[in-house]
Motif scaffolding. Structure first.
Motif, PDB file in Angstrom:
ATOM      1  N   ASN A  28       2.329  84.044 -43.534  1.00  0.00           N
ATOM      2  CA  ASN A  28       2.584  85.096 -44.537  1.00  0.00           C
ATOM      3  C   ASN A  28       1.447  86.119 -44.608  1.00  0.00           C
ATOM      4  OD1 ASN A  28       5.042  83.892 -45.386  1.00  0.00           O
ATOM      5  ND2 ASN A  28       3.897  82.463 -46.664  1.00  0.00           N
ATOM      6  N   ASP A  30       0.292  89.587 -42.759  1.00  0.00           N
ATOM      7  CA  ASP A  30       0.882  90.617 -41.902  1.00  0.00           C
ATOM      8  C   ASP A  30       0.053  91.888 -41.975  1.00  0.00           C
ATOM      9  OD1 ASP A  30       2.733  91.716 -40.139  1.00  0.00           O
ATOM     10  OD2 ASP A  30       3.908  92.594 -41.767  1.00  0.00           O
ATOM     11  N   LYS A  32       0.405  96.104 -40.792  1.00  0.00           N
ATOM     12  CA  LYS A  32       1.247  97.184 -40.289  1.00  0.00           C
ATOM     13  C   LYS A  32       0.419  98.455 -40.168  1.00  0.00           C
ATOM     14  CE  LYS A  32       5.567  95.429 -42.268  1.00  0.00           C
ATOM     15  NZ  LYS A  32       6.067  94.969 -40.960  1.00  0.00           N
ATOM     16  N   VAL A  51      -2.036  98.646 -43.392  1.00  0.00           N
ATOM     17  CA  VAL A  51      -1.635  97.879 -44.574  1.00  0.00           C
ATOM     18  C   VAL A  51      -1.715  96.391 -44.228  1.00  0.00           C
ATOM     19  CG1 VAL A  51       0.164  97.415 -46.260  1.00  0.00           C
ATOM     20  CG2 VAL A  51      -0.127  99.744 -45.365  1.00  0.00           C
ATOM     21  N   THR A  53      -1.319  92.610 -45.667  1.00  0.00           N
ATOM     22  CA  THR A  53      -0.638  91.932 -46.765  1.00  0.00           C
ATOM     23  C   THR A  53      -0.798  90.412 -46.634  1.00  0.00           C
ATOM     24  OG1 THR A  53       1.012  93.699 -46.818  1.00  0.00           O
ATOM     25  CG2 THR A  53       1.540  91.686 -47.997  1.00  0.00           C
ATOM     26  N   ASN A  54      -1.246  89.780 -47.721  1.00  0.00           N
ATOM     27  CA  ASN A  54      -1.353  88.326 -47.785  1.00  0.00           C
ATOM     28  C   ASN A  54      -0.374  87.842 -48.849  1.00  0.00           C
ATOM     29  OD1 ASN A  54      -2.135  85.664 -47.641  1.00  0.00           O
ATOM     30  ND2 ASN A  54      -4.020  85.938 -48.816  1.00  0.00           N
ATOM     31  N   GLU A  55       0.738  87.240 -48.422  1.00  0.00           N
ATOM     32  CA  GLU A  55       1.805  86.837 -49.335  1.00  0.00           C
ATOM     33  C   GLU A  55       1.643  85.400 -49.842  1.00  0.00           C
ATOM     34  OE1 GLU A  55       4.060  88.561 -50.663  1.00  0.00           O
ATOM     35  OE2 GLU A  55       4.273  90.384 -49.450  1.00  0.00           O
ATOM     36  N   ILE A  95      -9.459  89.425 -48.453  1.00  0.00           N
ATOM     37  CA  ILE A  95      -8.198  89.584 -49.166  1.00  0.00           C
ATOM     38  C   ILE A  95      -7.875  88.324 -49.977  1.00  0.00           C
ATOM     39  CG2 ILE A  95      -6.837  88.796 -47.165  1.00  0.00           C
ATOM     40  CD1 ILE A  95      -4.712  90.894 -48.038  1.00  0.00           C
ATOM     41  N   ARG A  98      -1.832  86.751 -52.626  1.00  0.00           N
ATOM     42  CA  ARG A  98      -0.797  87.692 -53.087  1.00  0.00           C
ATOM     43  C   ARG A  98      -1.367  89.100 -53.282  1.00  0.00           C
ATOM     44  NH1 ARG A  98       4.135  85.669 -52.514  1.00  0.00           N
ATOM     45  NH2 ARG A  98       4.878  86.924 -54.259  1.00  0.00           N
ATOM     46  N   GLN A  99      -2.076  89.575 -52.255  1.00  0.00           N
ATOM     47  CA  GLN A  99      -2.722  90.883 -52.362  1.00  0.00           C
ATOM     48  C   GLN A  99      -2.347  91.747 -51.162  1.00  0.00           C
ATOM     49  OE1 GLN A  99      -7.016  90.901 -52.275  1.00  0.00           O
ATOM     50  NE2 GLN A  99      -7.168  92.922 -53.219  1.00  0.00           N
ATOM     51  N   ARG A 100      -2.355  93.036 -51.394  1.00  0.00           N
ATOM     52  CA  ARG A 100      -2.113  94.014 -50.332  1.00  0.00           C
ATOM     53  C   ARG A 100      -3.257  95.023 -50.325  1.00  0.00           C
ATOM     54  NH1 ARG A 100       3.536  96.875 -50.371  1.00  0.00           N
ATOM     55  NH2 ARG A 100       4.098  94.820 -49.527  1.00  0.00           N
ATOM     56  N   THR A 102      -4.701  98.577 -48.481  1.00  0.00           N
ATOM     57  CA  THR A 102      -4.328  99.745 -47.682  1.00  0.00           C
ATOM     58  C   THR A 102      -5.580 100.563 -47.368  1.00  0.00           C
ATOM     59  OG1 THR A 102      -2.141  99.851 -48.729  1.00  0.00           O
ATOM     60  CG2 THR A 102      -2.920 101.829 -47.587  1.00  0.00           C
TER      61      THR A 102
END
Length: 405
Positions: A28, A30, A32, A51, A53-55, A95, A98-100, A102
């Motif tokens: 999880n 990703d 981009k 971007v 993303t750590n889900e 990170i 649950r953080q994004r 950019t």
């Protein structure tokens, strides 16, 4: 006993942490990348956005994102970057769960071409910097940079010479009902075109510009032949800008334009003639999905069918953006000219842009003029060259009809 228990608990905790990060470090997670535009013009300033993303519910204190892109994209931020044959960048992130995150990097398109970032290297470490998980992530970010154009006054001067050459053989009638503007007087302008009111105000002779009647048709040829393996990159890029400028001028005048070049695109095979479906599928998109193949077929060339307006200009700019000036084997332009003349006879105007001036091309050019074809040859030679006009080996009768710039 308590101390031993604490020690065992600490070791067990470290083991569990390493195990968790080893198994879930990249889960999880990703990244981009995207350009702020998929098409731009040489000299434009754009932004590359990353971007991350750590889900998952697991913080990652050390995450590295490595990318590679052409050095012809000039980035303002050189921190964590180096330039050699390409631009290499290695950014480090911290990170949380649950953080994004950019990040945006500004860059300048210094040269025409097709640029892509097909993959990105992603690596994550545990909190102790002992366990590393790495993966290659597909990206697919791409950018087509169109060639720039020459200054308007320079294009005007070249067009004046072109129209002067053509007018000497065939009259090109201006449309007296379509006024286009005013510019400085040149020796090729007729006296009736002088705008005396504007001349008095500017304290120099000024002439009116009119749109040309649309009965004209132009086939614009661009030759990438060479005399040797060595080539002048500065002159090649200038010639491409010249072709783009003339194409823009002709499409702006709504002159039906067909473009032909013996140059190949940066993929392994020449770009084939456009089909009606290409209105929706661009050359760059086809290039991105095309697999490199073996040697280029011989006796092929790129041709954009006749058209007018913005769509025709877009097709031409995209073709020029993808041209590979490093190629050494191309179809001789003289063969393409002969084939084109057999098909269209003397109906259209033939505009030839060629730094190459071998005897076989000179002969075909002379034959076209003798047959009454409205043809003009623009020969760039003075940009970035260590040689001069004396090195142009053309016969006197042909040389005086060639436009040297």
């Amino acid at each position: 006993m308590t101390a031993i228990g604490v020690f065992i608990a600490v070791i067990l905790a470290f083991f569990i942490i390493r195990l968790v990060y080893r198994q879930s470090g990249l889960n999880n997670l990703d990244v981009k990348l995207s350009f702020s535009a998929t098409r731009a013009t040489e000299g434009a300033q754009l932004v590359l956005t990353t971007v991350l993303t750590n889900e998952k519910w697991l913080p990652l204190p050390w995450v590295a994102v490595k990318l590679r892109v052409s050095r012809h994209l000039i980035f303002a931020d050189m921190e964590n970057a180096q330039i050699s044959d390409n631009y290499y960048r290695n950014d480090l992130y911290n990170i949380l769960m649950r953080q994004r995150i950019t990040r945006r990097l500004s860059f300048t398109c210094s040269r025409r071409g097709y640029y892509s970032i097909p993959t990105v290297d992603l690596a994550a470490w545990d909190i102790l910097m002992e366990t590393k998980n790495a993966a290659m992530i597909e990206c697919g970010a791409h950018l087509t940079v169109y060639p720039g154009t020459l200054p308007m006054n320079e294009v005007d001067d070249i067009c004046v010479e072109i129209y002067g050459q053509l007018r000497a053989r065939n009259v090109i009638h201006p449309d007296p009902f379509s006024f286009r503007g005013i510019r400085e007087y040149s020796p090729h302008d007729p006296l009736k075109a002088v705008n005396f009111k504007a001349s008095a105000k500017a304290q120099e002779l000024m002439v009116n510009l009119w749109e040309y009647v649309n009965a004209r048709q132009v086939i614009l040829f661009f030759n990438l032949q060479r005399f040797s393996v060595w080539h002048n990159e500065v002159l090649d890029e200038y010639s491409i800008k010249l072709v783009a400028s003339l194409g823009e001028r002709l499409t702006r005048e709504n002159v039906p334009l067909r473009f032909i070049t013996n140059g190949h695109s940066v993929n392994a095979n020449p770009v084939p003639e456009l089909s009606p479906m290409d209105d929706e599928a661009s050359l760059a998109t086809r290039l991105q999905n095309e697999v490199k193949a073996s040697p280029r077929p011989k006796n092929l060339y790129t041709e954009i069918p006749e058209g007018i307006g913005i769509l025709q200009q877009e097709r031409m700019l995209e073709t020029l953006a993808l041209l590979d000036v490093e190629q050494t084997e191309v179809t001789p332009l003289c063969d393409i000219l002969q084939k084109t003349a057999e098909k269209y006879k003397t109906e259209p105007e033939y505009w030839i842009i060629s730094t190459y001036h071998g005897p076989e091309l000179e002969e075909v050019y002379r034959n076209l003029m003798e047959q009454g074809a409205r043809t003009v040859w623009v020969l760039p030679y003075s940009v970035g060259l260590r040689t001069g006009e004396d090195d142009i080996t053309l016969s006197p009768e042909v040389r005086e009809k060639v436009i040297l710039i």
